[in-house]
Design a protein around this motif. Sequence first.
Motif, PDB file in Angstrom:
ATOM      1  N   LEU A  43       0.824  -1.240   0.136  1.00 37.02           N
ATOM      2  CA  LEU A  43       0.067  -0.034   0.109  1.00 37.02           C
ATOM      3  C   LEU A  43       0.899   1.421   0.060  1.00 37.02           C
ATOM      4  CD1 LEU A  43      -2.675  -0.948   2.614  1.00 37.02           C
ATOM      5  CD2 LEU A  43      -3.268  -0.509   0.262  1.00 37.02           C
ATOM      6  N   PRO A  44       0.452   2.214  -0.713  1.00 37.04           N
ATOM      7  CA  PRO A  44       1.124   3.518  -0.653  1.00 37.04           C
ATOM      8  C   PRO A  44       1.377   3.801   0.881  1.00 37.04           C
ATOM      9  CG  PRO A  44      -0.719   3.800  -2.407  1.00 37.04           C
ATOM     10  CD  PRO A  44      -0.851   2.452  -1.420  1.00 37.04           C
ATOM     11  N   THR A  94      -8.475   2.328  -1.415  1.00 37.23           N
ATOM     12  CA  THR A  94      -7.318   2.210  -1.970  1.00 37.23           C
ATOM     13  C   THR A  94      -6.971   0.692  -2.256  1.00 37.23           C
ATOM     14  OG1 THR A  94      -6.279   4.054  -0.999  1.00 37.23           O
ATOM     15  CG2 THR A  94      -4.515   2.606  -2.072  1.00 37.23           C
ATOM     16  N   TYR A  95      -6.879   0.215  -3.318  1.00 39.10           N
ATOM     17  CA  TYR A  95      -6.527  -1.236  -3.668  1.00 39.10           C
ATOM     18  C   TYR A  95      -5.188  -1.504  -4.303  1.00 39.10           C
ATOM     19  CZ  TYR A  95      -6.812  -5.402  -6.689  1.00 39.10           C
ATOM     20  OH  TYR A  95      -6.669  -6.565  -7.444  1.00 39.10           O
ATOM     21  N   VAL A  96      -4.677  -2.416  -3.905  1.00 40.84           N
ATOM     22  CA  VAL A  96      -3.327  -3.014  -4.463  1.00 40.84           C
ATOM     23  C   VAL A  96      -3.234  -4.488  -4.763  1.00 40.84           C
ATOM     24  CG1 VAL A  96      -0.983  -3.400  -4.452  1.00 40.84           C
ATOM     25  CG2 VAL A  96      -2.040  -1.349  -3.124  1.00 40.84           C
ATOM     26  N   GLY A  97      -3.046  -4.878  -5.931  1.00 41.62           N
ATOM     27  CA  GLY A  97      -3.090  -6.336  -6.152  1.00 41.62           C
ATOM     28  C   GLY A  97      -1.764  -6.648  -6.973  1.00 41.62           C
ATOM     29  N   ALA A  98      -1.208  -7.794  -6.341  1.00 42.91           N
ATOM     30  CA  ALA A  98       0.174  -8.055  -6.831  1.00 42.91           C
ATOM     31  C   ALA A  98       0.538  -9.410  -7.288  1.00 42.91           C
ATOM     32  CB  ALA A  98       1.284  -7.565  -6.053  1.00 42.91           C
ATOM     33  N   VAL A 104      -1.081  -3.860  -9.523  1.00 41.21           N
ATOM     34  CA  VAL A 104      -2.058  -2.906  -9.933  1.00 41.21           C
ATOM     35  C   VAL A 104      -2.292  -2.072  -8.791  1.00 41.21           C
ATOM     36  CG1 VAL A 104      -4.564  -2.328 -10.549  1.00 41.21           C
ATOM     37  CG2 VAL A 104      -3.348  -4.186 -11.639  1.00 41.21           C
ATOM     38  N   VAL A 105      -2.321  -0.644  -8.642  1.00 39.82           N
ATOM     39  CA  VAL A 105      -2.597   0.180  -7.636  1.00 39.82           C
ATOM     40  C   VAL A 105      -3.555   1.092  -7.906  1.00 39.82           C
ATOM     41  CG1 VAL A 105      -1.318   1.829  -5.973  1.00 39.82           C
ATOM     42  CG2 VAL A 105      -0.044  -0.062  -6.769  1.00 39.82           C
ATOM     43  N   ASP A 106      -4.507   1.344  -7.268  1.00 41.34           N
ATOM     44  CA  ASP A 106      -5.598   2.052  -7.794  1.00 41.34           C
ATOM     45  C   ASP A 106      -6.278   2.600  -6.458  1.00 41.34           C
ATOM     46  OD1 ASP A 106      -7.488   3.331  -9.393  1.00 41.34           O
ATOM     47  OD2 ASP A 106      -8.159   1.758 -10.372  1.00 41.34           O
ATOM     48  N   GLU A 107      -6.932   3.885  -6.452  1.00 41.71           N
ATOM     49  CA  GLU A 107      -7.528   4.515  -5.515  1.00 41.71           C
ATOM     50  C   GLU A 107      -8.835   5.140  -6.021  1.00 41.71           C
ATOM     51  OE1 GLU A 107      -5.797   6.227  -2.151  1.00 41.71           O
ATOM     52  OE2 GLU A 107      -6.776   8.200  -2.366  1.00 41.71           O
ATOM     53  N   ALA A 108     -10.051   5.111  -5.607  1.00 40.77           N
ATOM     54  CA  ALA A 108     -11.161   5.570  -5.928  1.00 40.77           C
ATOM     55  C   ALA A 108     -12.326   5.652  -4.868  1.00 40.77           C
ATOM     56  CB  ALA A 108     -11.521   4.767  -7.006  1.00 40.77           C
ATOM     57  N   SER A 109     -13.326   6.432  -5.267  1.00 39.47           N
ATOM     58  CA  SER A 109     -14.580   6.625  -4.209  1.00 39.47           C
ATOM     59  C   SER A 109     -15.396   5.392  -4.483  1.00 39.47           C
ATOM     60  CB  SER A 109     -15.327   7.780  -4.409  1.00 39.47           C
ATOM     61  OG  SER A 109     -14.490   8.902  -3.949  1.00 39.47           O
ATOM     62  N   GLY A 110     -15.686   4.747  -3.260  1.00 43.04           N
ATOM     63  CA  GLY A 110     -16.600   3.667  -3.511  1.00 43.04           C
ATOM     64  C   GLY A 110     -17.906   4.079  -2.919  1.00 43.04           C
TER      65      GLY A 110
END
Length: 419
Positions: A43-44, A94-98, A104-110
Amino acid sequence: MKQGLIGAFLFSVCMAASAQTPWPSYIGDLPRAVSESPVAAELPPQVAALAEDSTAPAEVAQWSGIWRGWACRTAGCDVKVAIRDLSATGATVTYVGASSLQTVVDEASGRFENDELQVTLKTGAKLVMRLRKDGDMELGIWRPETQLLSMGVLSRRPPAYVRRVEWLDTPFTENGKPVRLEMVIHRPEGDGPFPTLVMNHGSTGMGNRPEWFTLTWVSPEVSAFFVARGWQVVYPQRRGRGHSDGLYDEGFETDRSRYSCRASLSLPGAEHALADLEVAMAHIRQRSDVDAKRVVIGGVSRGGILAAAYAGLHPQEEVGVINFVGGWIGTGCPDAVKVNGELFKRAAAFPQPTLWLYGEADPYYPIAHSRGNFNVFQAAGGKGTFDVLMPPKGMDGHGTYTVQRLWGSAVDSYLGSLR
Protein backbone atom coordinates in the motif's frame (compact mmCIF):
# COMPACT_ATOMS: atom_id res chain seq x y z
CA MET A 1 -5.26 -35.96 -17.28
CA LYS A 2 -6.07 -32.44 -16.35
CA GLN A 3 -6.27 -30.54 -13.18
CA GLY A 4 -8.90 -28.30 -14.68
CA LEU A 5 -8.44 -25.36 -12.41
CA ILE A 6 -4.74 -25.16 -11.57
CA GLY A 7 -3.43 -23.47 -14.64
CA ALA A 8 -5.68 -20.45 -14.69
CA PHE A 9 -4.21 -17.31 -13.25
CA LEU A 10 -7.27 -15.17 -13.93
CA PHE A 11 -10.54 -16.87 -14.65
CA SER A 12 -13.95 -15.87 -15.90
CA VAL A 13 -17.47 -16.95 -15.09
CA CYS A 14 -20.25 -15.47 -17.17
CA MET A 15 -23.64 -15.03 -15.51
CA ALA A 16 -26.86 -13.29 -16.35
CA ALA A 17 -27.14 -9.67 -15.29
CA SER A 18 -29.34 -8.83 -12.31
CA ALA A 19 -29.85 -6.06 -9.80
CA GLN A 20 -27.57 -7.89 -7.40
CA THR A 21 -23.88 -8.54 -7.96
CA PRO A 22 -23.68 -12.01 -9.58
CA TRP A 23 -21.44 -13.70 -7.02
CA PRO A 24 -20.76 -17.37 -7.85
CA SER A 25 -22.56 -19.82 -5.60
CA TYR A 26 -19.28 -21.07 -4.09
CA ILE A 27 -17.87 -17.69 -3.02
CA GLY A 28 -18.76 -18.47 0.59
CA ASP A 29 -16.59 -21.60 0.44
CA LEU A 30 -13.38 -19.69 -0.18
CA PRO A 31 -11.19 -19.77 2.95
CA ARG A 32 -9.17 -17.14 4.73
CA ALA A 33 -5.72 -18.04 3.49
CA VAL A 34 -2.22 -16.76 2.78
CA SER A 35 -1.28 -15.26 -0.56
CA GLU A 36 1.04 -17.35 -2.72
CA SER A 37 2.15 -14.43 -4.87
CA PRO A 38 5.95 -14.07 -5.12
CA VAL A 39 5.33 -10.30 -5.28
CA ALA A 40 3.90 -8.56 -2.21
CA ALA A 41 1.17 -5.97 -2.51
CA GLU A 42 2.43 -2.74 -0.94
CA LEU A 43 0.00 0.00 0.00
CA PRO A 44 1.15 3.59 -0.53
CA PRO A 45 2.87 5.00 2.59
CA GLN A 46 0.08 7.49 3.28
CA VAL A 47 -2.42 4.68 3.93
CA ALA A 48 -0.19 1.74 4.90
CA ALA A 49 -0.53 2.44 8.64
CA LEU A 50 -4.23 3.28 8.53
CA ALA A 51 -6.14 2.31 11.68
CA GLU A 52 -9.81 1.47 12.00
CA ASP A 53 -11.86 4.67 12.01
CA SER A 54 -13.55 5.24 15.37
CA THR A 55 -15.41 8.25 13.98
CA ALA A 56 -17.09 6.40 11.11
CA PRO A 57 -20.87 6.01 11.19
CA ALA A 58 -21.76 2.98 13.29
CA GLU A 59 -23.51 1.16 10.45
CA VAL A 60 -20.36 1.14 8.30
CA ALA A 61 -17.54 1.34 10.87
CA GLN A 62 -16.74 -2.37 10.48
CA TRP A 63 -15.47 -1.68 6.96
CA SER A 64 -12.67 0.66 7.96
CA GLY A 65 -8.94 -0.07 8.16
CA ILE A 66 -6.44 -2.30 6.34
CA TRP A 67 -7.55 -5.60 4.83
CA ARG A 68 -5.08 -8.27 3.68
CA GLY A 69 -5.58 -11.46 1.76
CA TRP A 70 -5.58 -13.16 -1.59
CA ALA A 71 -7.31 -13.43 -4.93
CA CYS A 72 -6.88 -15.48 -8.13
CA ARG A 73 -6.72 -19.25 -8.38
CA THR A 74 -4.51 -21.03 -5.84
CA ALA A 75 -4.17 -17.66 -4.05
CA GLY A 76 -1.81 -16.44 -6.77
CA CYS A 77 -2.49 -12.73 -6.19
CA ASP A 78 -1.57 -10.80 -3.05
CA VAL A 79 -4.17 -8.17 -2.19
CA LYS A 80 -4.28 -5.27 0.25
CA VAL A 81 -7.14 -2.81 0.60
CA ALA A 82 -7.33 0.35 2.72
CA ILE A 83 -10.79 1.75 3.44
CA ARG A 84 -11.12 5.24 4.96
CA ASP A 85 -13.19 8.44 4.94
CA LEU A 86 -16.35 6.48 5.53
CA SER A 87 -19.83 7.95 5.36
CA ALA A 88 -23.24 6.35 5.33
CA THR A 89 -23.10 6.18 1.53
CA GLY A 90 -19.50 5.40 0.66
CA ALA A 91 -15.77 5.44 1.40
CA THR A 92 -12.37 6.01 -0.15
CA VAL A 93 -10.76 2.73 -1.21
CA THR A 94 -7.10 2.09 -2.03
CA TYR A 95 -6.64 -1.24 -3.76
CA VAL A 96 -3.34 -3.02 -4.49
CA GLY A 97 -3.17 -6.38 -6.25
CA ALA A 98 0.20 -7.99 -6.97
CA SER A 99 1.17 -11.17 -8.79
CA SER A 100 4.02 -12.57 -10.84
CA LEU A 101 2.38 -11.04 -13.91
CA GLN A 102 1.49 -7.53 -12.80
CA THR A 103 0.92 -5.11 -9.93
CA VAL A 104 -2.14 -2.84 -9.88
CA VAL A 105 -2.47 0.17 -7.57
CA ASP A 106 -5.73 2.12 -7.66
CA GLU A 107 -7.62 4.54 -5.47
CA ALA A 108 -11.22 5.64 -5.95
CA SER A 109 -14.43 6.52 -4.17
CA GLY A 110 -16.70 3.59 -3.48
CA ARG A 111 -20.38 3.44 -2.71
CA PHE A 112 -22.39 1.19 -0.41
CA GLU A 113 -25.11 -0.68 -2.24
CA ASN A 114 -26.96 -3.90 -1.40
CA ASP A 115 -24.69 -4.48 1.64
CA GLU A 116 -21.65 -4.24 -0.61
CA LEU A 117 -18.90 -1.70 -1.13
CA GLN A 118 -18.57 -1.15 -4.89
CA VAL A 119 -15.65 0.64 -6.55
CA THR A 120 -15.01 1.34 -10.23
CA LEU A 121 -11.29 1.00 -10.90
CA LYS A 122 -9.31 3.00 -13.45
CA THR A 123 -9.29 -0.01 -15.76
CA GLY A 124 -13.08 0.08 -15.88
CA ALA A 125 -13.38 -3.11 -13.85
CA LYS A 126 -15.66 -3.11 -10.84
CA LEU A 127 -14.24 -4.07 -7.44
CA VAL A 128 -16.96 -5.38 -5.12
CA MET A 129 -16.52 -6.31 -1.47
CA ARG A 130 -18.93 -7.70 1.09
CA LEU A 131 -18.52 -8.68 4.73
CA ARG A 132 -18.92 -12.15 6.13
CA LYS A 133 -20.54 -12.88 9.46
CA ASP A 134 -17.14 -13.85 10.90
CA GLY A 135 -15.75 -10.39 10.07
CA ASP A 136 -13.75 -11.37 7.02
CA MET A 137 -14.42 -9.89 3.59
CA GLU A 138 -15.16 -11.42 0.18
CA LEU A 139 -13.73 -9.65 -2.85
CA GLY A 140 -14.62 -9.92 -6.51
CA ILE A 141 -13.52 -8.06 -9.64
CA TRP A 142 -15.86 -7.93 -12.62
CA ARG A 143 -15.48 -6.70 -16.20
CA PRO A 144 -17.84 -5.92 -17.75
CA GLU A 145 -20.68 -6.10 -15.24
CA THR A 146 -21.10 -9.88 -15.30
CA GLN A 147 -17.63 -11.25 -16.20
CA LEU A 148 -15.85 -12.35 -13.05
CA LEU A 149 -12.10 -11.84 -13.42
CA SER A 150 -10.90 -12.73 -9.95
CA MET A 151 -12.10 -13.33 -6.41
CA GLY A 152 -10.70 -14.00 -2.98
CA VAL A 153 -10.93 -13.35 0.74
CA LEU A 154 -9.52 -10.47 2.83
CA SER A 155 -9.21 -10.27 6.59
CA ARG A 156 -8.01 -8.10 9.45
CA ARG A 157 -7.24 -11.21 11.51
CA PRO A 158 -3.84 -12.96 11.67
CA PRO A 159 -2.99 -15.30 8.78
CA ALA A 160 -4.69 -18.69 8.76
CA TYR A 161 -1.35 -20.51 8.71
CA VAL A 162 2.38 -20.01 8.48
CA ARG A 163 3.71 -20.20 4.92
CA ARG A 164 7.26 -21.22 4.04
CA VAL A 165 9.05 -21.97 0.78
CA GLU A 166 12.02 -24.33 0.80
CA TRP A 167 14.34 -25.83 -1.81
CA LEU A 168 15.06 -29.53 -1.95
CA ASP A 169 18.30 -30.87 -3.40
CA THR A 170 17.87 -33.93 -5.63
CA PRO A 171 20.16 -36.51 -7.24
CA PHE A 172 19.04 -35.29 -10.67
CA THR A 173 21.15 -33.23 -13.03
CA GLU A 174 20.21 -31.67 -16.36
CA ASN A 175 22.68 -30.11 -18.78
CA GLY A 176 25.36 -30.64 -16.16
CA LYS A 177 23.50 -28.64 -13.52
CA PRO A 178 21.94 -29.90 -10.28
CA VAL A 179 18.17 -29.89 -10.06
CA ARG A 180 16.35 -28.51 -7.03
CA LEU A 181 12.64 -28.83 -6.28
CA GLU A 182 10.46 -26.13 -4.77
CA MET A 183 8.38 -27.07 -1.73
CA VAL A 184 5.68 -24.85 -0.24
CA ILE A 185 4.79 -25.60 3.37
CA HIS A 186 1.65 -24.48 5.21
CA ARG A 187 1.71 -25.19 8.92
CA PRO A 188 0.42 -24.15 12.34
CA GLU A 189 2.46 -21.94 14.61
CA GLY A 190 5.25 -23.75 16.42
CA ASP A 191 7.97 -26.23 15.60
CA GLY A 192 6.02 -29.50 15.57
CA PRO A 193 6.41 -32.31 14.92
CA PHE A 194 3.07 -32.14 13.09
CA PRO A 195 0.99 -34.80 11.44
CA THR A 196 1.65 -34.06 7.79
CA LEU A 197 -0.26 -34.22 4.53
CA VAL A 198 1.92 -34.33 1.40
CA MET A 199 -0.30 -32.81 -1.30
CA ASN A 200 0.57 -33.37 -4.96
CA HIS A 201 -0.37 -31.14 -7.87
CA GLY A 202 -2.05 -32.15 -11.08
CA SER A 203 -1.28 -31.21 -14.68
CA THR A 204 -1.96 -28.04 -16.66
CA GLY A 205 -5.03 -28.61 -18.78
CA MET A 206 -4.01 -29.97 -22.18
CA GLY A 207 -0.31 -29.42 -21.60
CA ASN A 208 -0.20 -26.89 -24.43
CA ARG A 209 0.36 -23.76 -22.33
CA PRO A 210 4.04 -23.73 -21.24
CA GLU A 211 3.52 -20.48 -19.33
CA TRP A 212 1.32 -22.42 -16.92
CA PHE A 213 4.12 -24.85 -16.07
CA THR A 214 5.83 -22.12 -14.00
CA LEU A 215 2.84 -21.46 -11.74
CA THR A 216 3.38 -22.94 -8.28
CA TRP A 217 0.34 -24.96 -7.20
CA VAL A 218 -1.13 -25.12 -3.71
CA SER A 219 -4.67 -25.47 -2.40
CA PRO A 220 -5.58 -22.83 0.19
CA GLU A 221 -8.84 -24.72 0.72
CA VAL A 222 -7.06 -27.93 1.70
CA SER A 223 -4.47 -26.08 3.78
CA ALA A 224 -7.02 -24.08 5.76
CA PHE A 225 -8.88 -27.29 6.59
CA PHE A 226 -5.85 -29.30 7.69
CA VAL A 227 -3.96 -26.56 9.52
CA ALA A 228 -7.08 -25.75 11.55
CA ARG A 229 -6.86 -29.36 12.77
CA GLY A 230 -3.17 -29.15 13.68
CA TRP A 231 -1.78 -30.67 10.49
CA GLN A 232 1.02 -29.45 8.29
CA VAL A 233 0.60 -29.53 4.49
CA VAL A 234 3.60 -29.87 2.15
CA TYR A 235 3.30 -29.14 -1.57
CA PRO A 236 6.27 -30.50 -3.56
CA GLN A 237 6.52 -29.06 -7.07
CA ARG A 238 7.84 -31.65 -9.48
CA ARG A 239 10.59 -31.04 -12.04
CA GLY A 240 9.79 -28.16 -14.35
CA ARG A 241 6.71 -27.10 -12.38
CA GLY A 242 6.38 -23.96 -10.33
CA HIS A 243 9.88 -22.70 -9.65
CA SER A 244 11.46 -26.15 -9.58
CA ASP A 245 14.45 -26.75 -11.82
CA GLY A 246 14.50 -29.20 -14.67
CA LEU A 247 12.38 -30.20 -17.62
CA TYR A 248 8.69 -30.84 -17.13
CA ASP A 249 8.46 -34.24 -18.78
CA GLU A 250 5.32 -36.06 -17.65
CA GLY A 251 4.05 -37.70 -20.78
CA PHE A 252 4.10 -35.32 -23.74
CA GLU A 253 3.83 -35.94 -27.43
CA THR A 254 7.26 -36.22 -29.06
CA ASP A 255 7.08 -32.60 -30.24
CA ARG A 256 5.98 -31.48 -26.71
CA SER A 257 2.93 -29.81 -28.21
CA ARG A 258 0.62 -31.28 -25.56
CA TYR A 259 0.17 -34.24 -23.22
CA SER A 260 0.05 -37.54 -25.05
CA CYS A 261 -2.94 -39.86 -25.03
CA ARG A 262 -0.75 -42.84 -25.88
CA ALA A 263 0.12 -45.21 -23.06
CA SER A 264 3.61 -45.66 -24.50
CA LEU A 265 4.34 -41.97 -23.85
CA SER A 266 2.03 -41.24 -20.94
CA LEU A 267 3.14 -43.99 -18.57
CA PRO A 268 6.85 -43.03 -18.71
CA GLY A 269 5.70 -39.55 -17.71
CA ALA A 270 4.11 -41.05 -14.60
CA GLU A 271 7.38 -42.82 -13.80
CA HIS A 272 9.18 -39.49 -14.10
CA ALA A 273 6.75 -37.95 -11.62
CA LEU A 274 7.06 -40.88 -9.20
CA ALA A 275 10.84 -40.44 -9.18
CA ASP A 276 10.38 -36.83 -8.11
CA LEU A 277 7.95 -37.86 -5.40
CA GLU A 278 10.35 -40.48 -4.06
CA VAL A 279 12.98 -37.79 -3.53
CA ALA A 280 10.49 -35.45 -1.88
CA MET A 281 9.07 -38.12 0.42
CA ALA A 282 12.50 -39.28 1.57
CA HIS A 283 13.24 -35.72 2.64
CA ILE A 284 9.84 -35.07 4.21
CA ARG A 285 9.86 -38.20 6.36
CA GLN A 286 13.16 -37.30 8.03
CA ARG A 287 12.23 -33.69 8.85
CA SER A 288 12.12 -32.75 12.53
CA ASP A 289 8.79 -30.92 12.07
CA VAL A 290 7.10 -34.04 10.65
CA ASP A 291 5.51 -36.75 12.77
CA ALA A 292 6.73 -39.67 10.66
CA LYS A 293 4.09 -41.95 12.17
CA ARG A 294 1.29 -39.70 10.89
CA VAL A 295 2.06 -38.95 7.25
CA VAL A 296 -0.79 -38.98 4.74
CA ILE A 297 -0.18 -38.63 1.02
CA GLY A 298 -2.76 -36.98 -1.21
CA GLY A 299 -3.23 -35.07 -4.40
CA VAL A 300 -5.55 -33.64 -7.01
CA SER A 301 -6.12 -35.05 -10.51
CA ARG A 302 -2.74 -36.37 -11.69
CA GLY A 303 -1.55 -35.74 -8.14
CA GLY A 304 -4.32 -37.97 -6.78
CA ILE A 305 -3.45 -41.03 -8.86
CA LEU A 306 0.25 -40.34 -8.28
CA ALA A 307 -0.27 -40.31 -4.51
CA ALA A 308 -2.17 -43.59 -4.63
CA ALA A 309 0.41 -45.30 -6.84
CA TYR A 310 3.27 -44.08 -4.67
CA ALA A 311 1.60 -45.43 -1.51
CA GLY A 312 1.25 -48.83 -3.16
CA LEU A 313 4.93 -48.83 -4.06
CA HIS A 314 5.94 -47.69 -0.55
CA PRO A 315 3.22 -49.23 1.63
CA GLN A 316 4.91 -48.69 5.00
CA GLU A 317 5.68 -44.99 4.66
CA GLU A 318 2.20 -43.48 5.04
CA VAL A 319 -0.84 -44.13 7.18
CA GLY A 320 -3.36 -42.90 4.63
CA VAL A 321 -4.11 -41.80 1.06
CA ILE A 322 -6.57 -39.09 -0.01
CA ASN A 323 -7.27 -39.07 -3.73
CA PHE A 324 -9.13 -36.00 -5.02
CA VAL A 325 -10.51 -36.56 -8.56
CA GLY A 326 -7.48 -38.63 -9.50
CA GLY A 327 -6.44 -39.86 -12.92
CA TRP A 328 -3.47 -39.58 -15.27
CA ILE A 329 -5.18 -39.12 -18.65
CA GLY A 330 -8.81 -38.19 -19.22
CA THR A 331 -11.50 -40.19 -20.96
CA GLY A 332 -11.00 -38.18 -24.14
CA CYS A 333 -7.98 -40.43 -24.62
CA PRO A 334 -8.53 -43.96 -25.99
CA ASP A 335 -5.88 -45.33 -23.60
CA ALA A 336 -7.46 -43.80 -20.46
CA VAL A 337 -8.77 -47.10 -19.06
CA LYS A 338 -5.41 -48.80 -19.63
CA VAL A 339 -3.22 -46.02 -18.24
CA ASN A 340 -5.33 -45.12 -15.22
CA GLY A 341 -6.08 -48.76 -14.43
CA GLU A 342 -2.41 -49.71 -14.49
CA LEU A 343 -1.44 -46.92 -12.09
CA PHE A 344 -4.31 -47.62 -9.70
CA LYS A 345 -3.40 -51.32 -9.64
CA ARG A 346 -0.08 -50.29 -8.12
CA ALA A 347 -1.98 -48.52 -5.37
CA ALA A 348 -3.63 -51.77 -4.29
CA ALA A 349 -0.52 -52.89 -2.38
CA PHE A 350 -1.12 -50.16 0.21
CA PRO A 351 -2.53 -52.13 3.18
CA GLN A 352 -4.67 -49.45 4.81
CA PRO A 353 -8.01 -47.99 3.65
CA THR A 354 -7.82 -45.09 1.20
CA LEU A 355 -10.27 -42.26 0.50
CA TRP A 356 -11.39 -41.49 -3.06
CA LEU A 357 -13.29 -38.22 -3.63
CA TYR A 358 -14.81 -37.56 -7.07
CA GLY A 359 -17.22 -34.95 -8.37
CA GLU A 360 -20.25 -35.31 -10.60
CA ALA A 361 -19.90 -33.69 -14.03
CA ASP A 362 -16.12 -33.98 -14.13
CA PRO A 363 -15.15 -33.30 -17.76
CA TYR A 364 -11.98 -35.40 -17.48
CA TYR A 365 -12.88 -38.26 -15.15
CA PRO A 366 -16.63 -39.00 -15.24
CA ILE A 367 -17.98 -40.95 -12.30
CA ALA A 368 -18.49 -44.11 -14.36
CA HIS A 369 -14.84 -44.11 -15.43
CA SER A 370 -13.58 -43.39 -11.93
CA ARG A 371 -15.76 -46.10 -10.40
CA GLY A 372 -14.25 -48.43 -12.96
CA ASN A 373 -10.78 -47.45 -11.74
CA PHE A 374 -11.89 -48.05 -8.15
CA ASN A 375 -13.20 -51.50 -9.11
CA VAL A 376 -9.83 -52.33 -10.71
CA PHE A 377 -8.11 -51.14 -7.53
CA GLN A 378 -10.36 -53.28 -5.32
CA ALA A 379 -10.04 -56.33 -7.56
CA ALA A 380 -6.26 -56.09 -7.12
CA GLY A 381 -6.70 -56.12 -3.33
CA GLY A 382 -6.97 -52.41 -2.56
CA LYS A 383 -9.07 -51.05 0.29
CA GLY A 384 -10.97 -47.81 0.27
CA THR A 385 -14.09 -45.71 0.14
CA PHE A 386 -15.40 -44.02 -3.01
CA ASP A 387 -17.42 -40.85 -2.37
CA VAL A 388 -19.30 -38.88 -5.01
CA LEU A 389 -19.49 -35.10 -4.49
CA MET A 390 -22.05 -32.77 -6.06
CA PRO A 391 -20.36 -29.53 -7.18
CA PRO A 392 -22.10 -26.21 -6.49
CA LYS A 393 -23.71 -24.31 -9.34
CA GLY A 394 -21.12 -22.83 -11.67
CA MET A 395 -18.39 -25.38 -10.89
CA ASP A 396 -17.63 -28.69 -12.58
CA GLY A 397 -16.80 -31.83 -10.68
CA HIS A 398 -13.06 -31.51 -11.21
CA GLY A 399 -13.03 -28.46 -8.94
CA THR A 400 -14.77 -30.04 -5.96
CA TYR A 401 -11.52 -30.23 -3.99
CA THR A 402 -11.82 -26.45 -3.52
CA VAL A 403 -15.09 -26.73 -1.55
CA GLN A 404 -14.45 -27.92 2.00
CA ARG A 405 -18.09 -28.50 2.87
CA LEU A 406 -18.36 -31.17 0.17
CA TRP A 407 -15.61 -33.38 1.58
CA GLY A 408 -14.87 -32.06 5.08
CA SER A 409 -16.94 -34.59 7.02
CA ALA A 410 -15.58 -37.51 4.98
CA VAL A 411 -12.00 -36.36 5.52
CA ASP A 412 -12.58 -35.78 9.24
CA SER A 413 -13.94 -39.32 9.58
CA TYR A 414 -11.05 -40.71 7.57
CA LEU A 415 -8.39 -38.91 9.62
CA GLY A 416 -10.06 -40.11 12.80
CA SER A 417 -9.87 -43.71 11.58
CA LEU A 418 -6.14 -43.72 10.86
CA ARG A 419 -3.96 -45.91 13.04
